[in-house]
Design an enzyme around this catalytic site. Structure first.
Site, PDB file in Angstrom:
ATOM      1  N   TYR A 112     -16.038   1.031   8.367  1.00 39.62           N
ATOM      2  CA  TYR A 112     -14.576   1.128   8.435  1.00 39.62           C
ATOM      3  C   TYR A 112     -14.143   1.741   9.762  1.00 39.62           C
ATOM      4  CZ  TYR A 112      -9.959   3.249   7.691  1.00 39.62           C
ATOM      5  OH  TYR A 112      -8.653   3.650   7.830  1.00 39.62           O
ATOM      6  N   GLN A 156      -8.669  -3.124   4.967  1.00 36.66           N
ATOM      7  CA  GLN A 156      -9.579  -2.666   3.911  1.00 36.66           C
ATOM      8  C   GLN A 156      -9.731  -1.194   4.257  1.00 36.66           C
ATOM      9  OE1 GLN A 156     -11.552  -1.059   1.749  1.00 36.66           O
ATOM     10  NE2 GLN A 156     -13.231  -1.254   3.213  1.00 36.66           N
ATOM     11  N   GLY A 197       0.822  -1.217   0.000  1.00 36.01           N
ATOM     12  CA  GLY A 197       0.000   0.000   0.000  1.00 36.01           C
ATOM     13  C   GLY A 197       0.852   1.262   0.000  1.00 36.01           C
ATOM     14  N   GLN A 198       0.172   2.403   0.009  1.00 37.22           N
ATOM     15  CA  GLN A 198       0.868   3.706  -0.002  1.00 37.22           C
ATOM     16  C   GLN A 198       1.853   3.832   1.169  1.00 37.22           C
ATOM     17  OE1 GLN A 198      -0.739   8.133  -0.261  1.00 37.22           O
ATOM     18  NE2 GLN A 198      -1.085   7.393   1.814  1.00 37.22           N
ATOM     19  N   GLU A 221     -10.758   8.815  11.184  1.00 39.73           N
ATOM     20  CA  GLU A 221     -12.163   8.475  10.904  1.00 39.73           C
ATOM     21  C   GLU A 221     -12.891   8.077  12.182  1.00 39.73           C
ATOM     22  OE1 GLU A 221     -12.930   9.573   7.325  1.00 39.73           O
ATOM     23  OE2 GLU A 221     -14.367   8.102   8.014  1.00 39.73           O
ATOM     24  N   LYS A 263     -11.911   0.232  12.783  1.00 41.20           N
ATOM     25  CA  LYS A 263     -10.659   0.849  13.247  1.00 41.20           C
ATOM     26  C   LYS A 263     -10.694   1.112  14.759  1.00 41.20           C
ATOM     27  CE  LYS A 263      -7.707   1.240   9.886  1.00 41.20           C
ATOM     28  NZ  LYS A 263      -6.372   0.611   9.948  1.00 41.20           N
ATOM     29  N   SER A 265      -7.035   5.584  12.919  1.00 38.83           N
ATOM     30  CA  SER A 265      -7.470   6.580  11.946  1.00 38.83           C
ATOM     31  C   SER A 265      -8.313   7.693  12.566  1.00 38.83           C
ATOM     32  CB  SER A 265      -8.297   5.883  10.860  1.00 38.83           C
ATOM     33  OG  SER A 265      -8.981   6.821  10.085  1.00 38.83           O
ATOM     34  N   LEU A 285      -0.073  -2.120   9.029  1.00 40.28           N
ATOM     35  CA  LEU A 285      -0.696  -1.146   8.121  1.00 40.28           C
ATOM     36  C   LEU A 285      -1.792  -1.783   7.268  1.00 40.28           C
ATOM     37  CD1 LEU A 285       2.509   0.686   6.787  1.00 40.28           C
ATOM     38  CD2 LEU A 285       1.258   1.059   8.913  1.00 40.28           C
TER      39      LEU A 285
HETATM   40  P1  NAP Z   1      -3.701   1.260   1.281  1.00 39.24           P
HETATM   41  O1  NAP Z   1      -2.832   1.938   0.273  1.00 39.24           O
HETATM   42  O2  NAP Z   1      -5.116   0.968   0.947  1.00 39.24           O
HETATM   43  O3  NAP Z   1      -2.974  -0.116   1.686  1.00 39.24           O
HETATM   44  C1  NAP Z   1      -3.631  -1.121   2.386  1.00 39.24           C
HETATM   45  C2  NAP Z   1      -2.737  -2.343   2.439  1.00 39.24           C
HETATM   46  O4  NAP Z   1      -3.415  -3.394   3.152  1.00 39.24           O
HETATM   47  C3  NAP Z   1      -2.381  -2.932   1.062  1.00 39.24           C
HETATM   48  O5  NAP Z   1      -1.028  -3.333   1.091  1.00 39.24           O
HETATM   49  C4  NAP Z   1      -3.292  -4.153   0.979  1.00 39.24           C
HETATM   50  O6  NAP Z   1      -2.794  -5.175   0.154  1.00 39.24           O
HETATM   51  C5  NAP Z   1      -3.250  -4.601   2.417  1.00 39.24           C
HETATM   52  N1  NAP Z   1      -4.307  -5.549   2.769  1.00 39.24           N
HETATM   53  C6  NAP Z   1      -5.633  -5.410   2.622  1.00 39.24           C
HETATM   54  N2  NAP Z   1      -6.280  -6.502   3.076  1.00 39.24           N
HETATM   55  C7  NAP Z   1      -5.317  -7.362   3.512  1.00 39.24           C
HETATM   56  C8  NAP Z   1      -5.343  -8.642   4.094  1.00 39.24           C
HETATM   57  N3  NAP Z   1      -6.480  -9.298   4.303  1.00 39.24           N
HETATM   58  N4  NAP Z   1      -4.170  -9.211   4.434  1.00 39.24           N
HETATM   59  C9  NAP Z   1      -2.995  -8.586   4.230  1.00 39.24           C
HETATM   60  N5  NAP Z   1      -2.904  -7.363   3.671  1.00 39.24           N
HETATM   61  C10 NAP Z   1      -4.057  -6.763   3.316  1.00 39.24           C
HETATM   62  O7  NAP Z   1      -3.709   2.089   2.644  1.00 39.24           O
HETATM   63  P2  NAP Z   1      -2.703   3.232   3.167  1.00 39.24           P
HETATM   64  O8  NAP Z   1      -3.222   4.555   2.747  1.00 39.24           O
HETATM   65  O9  NAP Z   1      -1.305   2.850   2.873  1.00 39.24           O
HETATM   66  O10 NAP Z   1      -2.975   3.148   4.740  1.00 39.24           O
HETATM   67  C11 NAP Z   1      -2.216   2.273   5.573  1.00 39.24           C
HETATM   68  C12 NAP Z   1      -2.996   1.991   6.848  1.00 39.24           C
HETATM   69  O11 NAP Z   1      -3.244   3.213   7.526  1.00 39.24           O
HETATM   70  C13 NAP Z   1      -4.367   1.362   6.643  1.00 39.24           C
HETATM   71  O12 NAP Z   1      -4.604   0.511   7.745  1.00 39.24           O
HETATM   72  C14 NAP Z   1      -5.326   2.543   6.690  1.00 39.24           C
HETATM   73  O13 NAP Z   1      -6.612   2.123   7.085  1.00 39.24           O
HETATM   74  C15 NAP Z   1      -4.636   3.394   7.737  1.00 39.24           C
HETATM   75  N6  NAP Z   1      -4.870   4.835   7.651  1.00 39.24           N
HETATM   76  C16 NAP Z   1      -4.642   5.476   6.468  1.00 39.24           C
HETATM   77  C17 NAP Z   1      -4.814   6.850   6.398  1.00 39.24           C
HETATM   78  C18 NAP Z   1      -4.563   7.601   5.114  1.00 39.24           C
HETATM   79  O14 NAP Z   1      -5.038   8.749   5.010  1.00 39.24           O
HETATM   80  N7  NAP Z   1      -3.835   7.031   4.153  1.00 39.24           N
HETATM   81  C19 NAP Z   1      -5.201   7.562   7.551  1.00 39.24           C
HETATM   82  C20 NAP Z   1      -5.388   6.868   8.744  1.00 39.24           C
HETATM   83  C21 NAP Z   1      -5.206   5.499   8.785  1.00 39.24           C
HETATM   84  P3  NAP Z   1      -3.189  -5.285  -1.435  1.00 39.24           P
HETATM   85  O15 NAP Z   1      -2.197  -4.422  -2.169  1.00 39.24           O
HETATM   86  O16 NAP Z   1      -3.040  -6.735  -1.699  1.00 39.24           O
HETATM   87  O17 NAP Z   1      -4.598  -4.786  -1.575  1.00 39.24           O
HETATM   88  O1  G4F Z   2     -10.361  10.529   0.108  1.00 34.78           O
HETATM   89  P1  G4F Z   2     -11.479   9.914   0.840  1.00 34.78           P
HETATM   90  O2  G4F Z   2     -12.089   8.704   0.244  1.00 34.78           O
HETATM   91  O3  G4F Z   2     -10.916   9.642   2.309  1.00 34.78           O
HETATM   92  P2  G4F Z   2     -11.628   9.382   3.721  1.00 34.78           P
HETATM   93  O4  G4F Z   2     -12.982   8.835   3.554  1.00 34.78           O
HETATM   94  O5  G4F Z   2     -11.476  10.627   4.510  1.00 34.78           O
HETATM   95  O6  G4F Z   2     -10.708   8.221   4.321  1.00 34.78           O
HETATM   96  C1  G4F Z   2      -9.289   8.246   4.228  1.00 34.78           C
HETATM   97  O7  G4F Z   2      -8.754   8.906   5.348  1.00 34.78           O
HETATM   98  C2  G4F Z   2      -8.992   8.231   6.596  1.00 34.78           C
HETATM   99  C3  G4F Z   2      -8.374   9.097   7.700  1.00 34.78           C
HETATM  100  O8  G4F Z   2      -9.288  10.073   8.106  1.00 34.78           O
HETATM  101  C4  G4F Z   2      -8.381   6.847   6.543  1.00 34.78           C
HETATM  102  F1  G4F Z   2      -8.557   6.218   7.726  1.00 34.78           F
HETATM  103  C5  G4F Z   2      -9.006   6.056   5.415  1.00 34.78           C
HETATM  104  O9  G4F Z   2      -8.365   4.782   5.326  1.00 34.78           O
HETATM  105  C6  G4F Z   2      -8.783   6.812   4.108  1.00 34.78           C
HETATM  106  O10 G4F Z   2      -7.406   6.829   3.835  1.00 34.78           O
HETATM  107  O11 G4F Z   2     -12.646  10.981   1.060  1.00 34.78           O
HETATM  108  C7  G4F Z   2     -12.390  12.253   1.625  1.00 34.78           C
HETATM  109  C8  G4F Z   2     -13.644  13.118   1.521  1.00 34.78           C
HETATM  110  C9  G4F Z   2     -14.919  12.434   2.026  1.00 34.78           C
HETATM  111  O12 G4F Z   2     -15.642  13.345   2.806  1.00 34.78           O
HETATM  112  C10 G4F Z   2     -15.702  12.120   0.759  1.00 34.78           C
HETATM  113  O13 G4F Z   2     -17.129  12.097   0.917  1.00 34.78           O
HETATM  114  O14 G4F Z   2     -13.891  13.402   0.143  1.00 34.78           O
HETATM  115  C11 G4F Z   2     -15.267  13.266  -0.105  1.00 34.78           C
HETATM  116  N1  G4F Z   2     -15.482  13.008  -1.543  1.00 34.78           N
HETATM  117  C12 G4F Z   2     -16.224  13.788  -2.374  1.00 34.78           C
HETATM  118  N2  G4F Z   2     -16.259  13.247  -3.617  1.00 34.78           N
HETATM  119  C13 G4F Z   2     -15.026  11.954  -2.236  1.00 34.78           C
HETATM  120  C14 G4F Z   2     -15.508  12.096  -3.541  1.00 34.78           C
HETATM  121  N3  G4F Z   2     -14.252  10.911  -1.863  1.00 34.78           N
HETATM  122  C15 G4F Z   2     -13.937   9.985  -2.809  1.00 34.78           C
HETATM  123  N4  G4F Z   2     -13.137   8.954  -2.465  1.00 34.78           N
HETATM  124  N5  G4F Z   2     -14.412  10.082  -4.102  1.00 34.78           N
HETATM  125  C16 G4F Z   2     -15.195  11.117  -4.523  1.00 34.78           C
HETATM  126  O15 G4F Z   2     -15.611  11.189  -5.676  1.00 34.78           O
END
Ligand code: NAP
Ligand code: G4F
Length: 323
Positions: A152, A86, A12-13, A130, A156, A128, A83
């Site tokens: 979700y 879903q 993932g990212q 969230e 979390k 998160s 990390l």
């Molecule tokens: P991401 O790009 O969606 O990456 C998620 C990772 O989880 C991918 O490597 C995915 O593998 C793996 N995964 C999903 N289901 C799995 C399973 N059953 N077993 C093993 N691996 C699995 O997410 P990210 O943005 O890097 O975020 C990393 C973590 O931080 C996540 O837990 C997310 O919920 C949390 N988080 C993210 C944000 C944000 O803004 N980015 C903020 C707060 C918390 P595949 O490549 O095979 O799908």
């Molecule tokens: O980019 P989003 O899908 O991120 P969201 O829902 O905030 O979740 C992300 O951040 C969380 C941390 O707060 C993580 F835990 C989670 O794993 C993920 O990384 O949506 C951001 C906002 C939402 O309010 C959504 O309703 O953008 C709004 N939005 C408006 N139009 C949209 C769209 N979001 C998406 N994905 N696609 C749209 O077309």
């Protein structure tokens, strides 16, 4: 002897940027990844950073406890970063059970594997913002009550409290990072920032004409993934495990984020943006704004990248990718 880290969600990212950071610090990095039929493992992001050959990929899934136990026994990591999840909020209404199994119970599986096989390993849980959902305070800190608004976020919250519980019950060095939204050129295309930057690049190149979005009044506290993985690492270097908010302390509407992207390539947002009611969510998180004071004071961490810098970097990366 170099330290060993096990990173779940390595494909993932955040997994990619964290692996890059740990490698730069001399760690031996093991990444748990699930295989798929299309490619053995999707290493696109590690490839983008030029580190795919430096990471040791372990075949595994957060749902498979016996595999996790075996991995923990074989790798014997000093640090475990959980990390994997879903992670797409919108999908969690479509797949609530899978989201609960991976994003909530998956944390139990990995914590059990740590407790049984490597209880002295330091553990990081990707919690998160969230979890704050329907916000109970204007600025959210470690003491703000949670009010999750999606399957979700509920999942979390389970993972967050289980991490606290294993710390208190078994004395594990288990920390939870409550990270606010963080993005990068490696962000999944379904998340709003990357959807915007990819569409803006396509419109600029003449291969698309419109961008369809849902609720553009939603506000998020957006930072850069590269900055945020440093906070994860810092948490595991502390003598005591704890929970930390990681955020910029600024919040911006989706509309204004989108405008930055269009203006960067000299286009008018209003000529291309279409609001699509199908893209609204069953329950919305209207605004998130984090208070990173504790991370600053205890970890010496603060966000380095502004939203403008990050969005323009993402647009440029998408232009390059598409061009
Ligand atoms: P991401 O790009 O969606 O990456 C998620 C990772 O989880 C991918 O490597 C995915 O593998 C793996 N995964 C999903 N289901 C799995 C399973 N059953 N077993 C093993 N691996 C699995 O997410 P990210 O943005 O890097 O975020 C990393 C973590 O931080 C996540 O837990 C997310 O919920 C949390 N988080 C993210 C944000 C944000 O803004 N980015 C903020 C707060 C918390 P595949 O490549 O095979 O799908
Ligand atoms: O980019 P989003 O899908 O991120 P969201 O829902 O905030 O979740 C992300 O951040 C969380 C941390 O707060 C993580 F835990 C989670 O794993 C993920 O990384 O949506 C951001 C906002 C939402 O309010 C959504 O309703 O953008 C709004 N939005 C408006 N139009 C949209 C769209 N979001 C998406 N994905 N696609 C749209 O077309």
């Amino acid at each position: 002897m170099s330290k060993k880290a096990l990173v779940t969600g390595i494909t993932g990212q955040d997994g990619a940027y964290l692996a890059q950071l740990l490698l730069s610090k001399g760690y031996e990095v093991h990444g748990l990844a699930r295989r798929s039929s299309t490619s053995d493992v999707n290493l696109t992001r590690l490839n983008w950073l030029g580190i795919e050959k430096d990471v040791r990929i372990v075949d595994g899934n957060l749902l498979d406890l016996s595999g996790l136990i075996r991995t923990m026994r074989d790798v014997k990591p000093d640090e475990v970063y959980n990390l994997a999840a879903q992670s797409f909020v919108k999908s969690s209404w479509q797949q609530p059970i899978l989201t609960g199994e991976v994003t909530a119970l998956g944390v139990t599986n990995i914590l059990e594997a740590v407790r049984l096989e490597k209880p002295d390993a330091r553990f990081y849980q990707a919690s998160s913002s969230e979890m704050y959902g329907l916000i109970q305070e204007d600025m959210q800190s470690e003491t703000t009550p949670f009010y999750p608004r999606s399957p979700y976020a509920v999942a979390k919250l389970y993972g967050h409290w289980l991490t606290v519980n294993y710390r208190e019950s078994f004395g594990l060095h288990a920390s939870s990072g409550i990270l606010f939204n963080h993005e990068s050129p490696l962000r999944g295309i379904e998340f709003v920032t990357r959807k915007v930057t990819d569409s803006v690049a396509r419109i600029k190149l003449g291969i698309a004409n419109e961008l369809r979005l849902g609720n553009i009044d939603a506000k998020r506290d957006w930072g850069h993934s590269k900055d945020y993985v440093e906070a994860m690492w810092l948490m595991l270097q502390q003598d005591e495990a704890d929970d930390y908010v990681v955020a910029t302390g600024l919040t911006t509407t989706v509309r204004d984020m989108c405008r930055i992207a269009f203006e960067h390539v000299g286009l008018a947002m209003d000529d291309h943006l279409v609001i699509d009611p199908d893209l609204f969510r069953p329950a919305e998180v209207d605004v998130l704004l984090g208070n990173p004071t504790k991370a600053k004071e205890k970890l010496g961490w603060q966000a380095k990248t502004s939203l403008e810098e990050m969005i323009t970097e993402m647009v440029d990366a998408d232009l390059k990718r598409l061009g």
